[in-house]
Design a protein around this motif. Structure first.
Motif, mmCIF file in Angstrom:
data_model
loop_
_atom_site.group_PDB
_atom_site.id
_atom_site.type_symbol
_atom_site.label_atom_id
_atom_site.label_comp_id
_atom_site.label_asym_id
_atom_site.label_seq_id
_atom_site.Cartn_x
_atom_site.Cartn_y
_atom_site.Cartn_z
ATOM 1 N N MET A 113 0.819 -1.211 0.000
ATOM 2 C CA MET A 113 0.000 0.000 0.000
ATOM 3 C C MET A 113 0.854 1.263 0.000
ATOM 4 O O MET A 113 0.747 2.097 -0.890
ATOM 5 N N VAL A 114 1.737 1.380 0.986
ATOM 6 C CA VAL A 114 2.511 2.610 1.128
ATOM 7 C C VAL A 114 3.465 2.822 -0.048
ATOM 8 O O VAL A 114 3.560 3.938 -0.592
ATOM 9 N N THR A 161 -6.405 0.319 -3.123
ATOM 10 C CA THR A 161 -7.508 0.528 -4.057
ATOM 11 C C THR A 161 -8.415 1.651 -3.584
ATOM 12 O O THR A 161 -8.788 2.544 -4.357
ATOM 13 N N ALA A 162 -8.773 1.631 -2.304
ATOM 14 C CA ALA A 162 -9.653 2.663 -1.757
ATOM 15 C C ALA A 162 -8.968 4.026 -1.759
ATOM 16 O O ALA A 162 -9.588 5.047 -2.088
ATOM 17 N N ASN A 180 -6.204 -0.398 -11.775
ATOM 18 C CA ASN A 180 -5.668 -1.549 -11.054
ATOM 19 C C ASN A 180 -5.923 -2.826 -11.847
ATOM 20 O O ASN A 180 -7.036 -3.034 -12.346
ATOM 21 N N LEU A 181 -4.903 -3.652 -11.948
ATOM 22 C CA LEU A 181 -5.024 -4.962 -12.584
ATOM 23 C C LEU A 181 -5.040 -6.028 -11.508
ATOM 24 O O LEU A 181 -4.113 -6.117 -10.700
ATOM 25 N N GLY A 245 -9.633 4.757 -12.733
ATOM 26 C CA GLY A 245 -10.270 4.401 -11.470
ATOM 27 C C GLY A 245 -10.938 3.044 -11.490
ATOM 28 O O GLY A 245 -11.834 2.777 -10.690
ATOM 29 N N GLN A 246 -10.454 2.153 -12.373
ATOM 30 C CA GLN A 246 -11.117 0.863 -12.549
ATOM 31 C C GLN A 246 -10.272 -0.287 -12.019
ATOM 32 O O GLN A 246 -9.044 -0.224 -11.983
ATOM 33 N N ASN A 247 -10.961 -1.356 -11.618
ATOM 34 C CA ASN A 247 -10.326 -2.600 -11.185
ATOM 35 C C ASN A 247 -10.596 -3.661 -12.243
ATOM 36 O O ASN A 247 -11.730 -4.126 -12.378
#
Length: 259
Positions: A113-114, A161-162, A180-181, A245-247
């Motif tokens: 994340m970081v 993601t959030a 994001n993939l 902004g899609q997963n």
């Protein structure tokens, strides 16, 4: 299809092997100069040599752990103003949640994340100023569907993601996309390691475990690194500027959802 990114520069993190490697190859095939990264000097050199010999683009090798400040600085020193950033990193090993201590949880959150957030902070300003940028984060199917033993990895990637859901929309008007993939069961060394673990625990053969897991996927097979890399390259292309902004799930239909 001409992806319209020939001559662009791309940083691909953790790209000496696996899915990161496939993304680096696909971007190089699209004409991008690439900065590739890994901790295994031999594997990194082999990937660099392959890309140079098959595509002719410029390849810069950075031996570093991207989770560290020093590793990030080395990547950015090699390419301070990339047009494309592919965030990728190894995740915490499988471990039951009851076995996780504070130190391992902090390390997992830094890894998944970081670290990508810090790299985005470092490059997004330039991308916005020039009016073009593509950022792709390799996360996991586990963001959407729990996978036993990967709670820490799942939580950190879901947090990423959030976090980026708002950021992606904040900078979309400046020509910069963030997507994001989410790989499902891809035919990689990591998946093979899971088969071996399951086989040792169950007493079944690796082939039997592999066949049973493939049968659970509607596509009837595991994904390939090549198709993953080419999907990443499309998200980085000139044609994907309205996609942000899609997963994007690459799971052969494994996750059962209508939306």
């Amino acid at each position: 299809m001409d992806l319209g990114i020939s001559g662009r520069t791309a940083i691909i993190c953790a790209s000496s092997r696996g899915l990161g490697r496939s993304c680096a190859i696909a971007l190089a095939e699209a004409g991008c100069d690439v900065v590739i990264n890994g901790r295994d000097e031999k594997a990194l050199r082999a990937t660099a040599d392959l890309i140079r010999s098959t595509t002719g683009v410029s390849v810069t090798e950075v031996i570093a752990d991207v989770s560290t400040r020093e590793g990030q600085e080395a990547l950015l020193a090699a390419c301070p103003t990339p047009d494309i950033l592919v965030n990728n990193n190894g995740g915490p090993p499988r471990k039951d949640y009851t076995e996780l201590d504070r130190a391992s949880m902090i390390e997992g959150v830094i890894q998944n994340m970081v670290t990508p957030i810090e790299l985005i902070q470092a490059v997004a300003g330039h991308m916005c100023d020039q009016g073009f940028g593509r950022i792709v984060n390799i996360t996991s199917l586990s963001v959407r569907m729990p996978i036993e033993g990967l709670d820490l990895s799942s939580g950190a990637r879901a947090g990423l993601t959030a976090f980026l859901a708002g950021v992606s929309r904040q900078i979309a008007g400046k020509g910069v996309t963030i997507n994001n993939l989410l790989p499902g069961k891809m035919d990689t060394d990591r998946l093979k390691g899971g088969f071996e673990r399951a086989a040792s625990q169950s007493g079944q053969s690796v082939d039997a475990i592999r066949a049973a897991q493939a049968a659970e996927i509607p596509a009837g097979r595991f994904g390939t690194a090549d198709e993953f890399g080419k999907t990443c390259a499309f998200l980085c292309s000139a044609h994907a500027g309205y996609l942000t902004g899609q997963n994007i799930l690459l799971d052969g239909g494994l996750f059962p959802s209508a939306f």
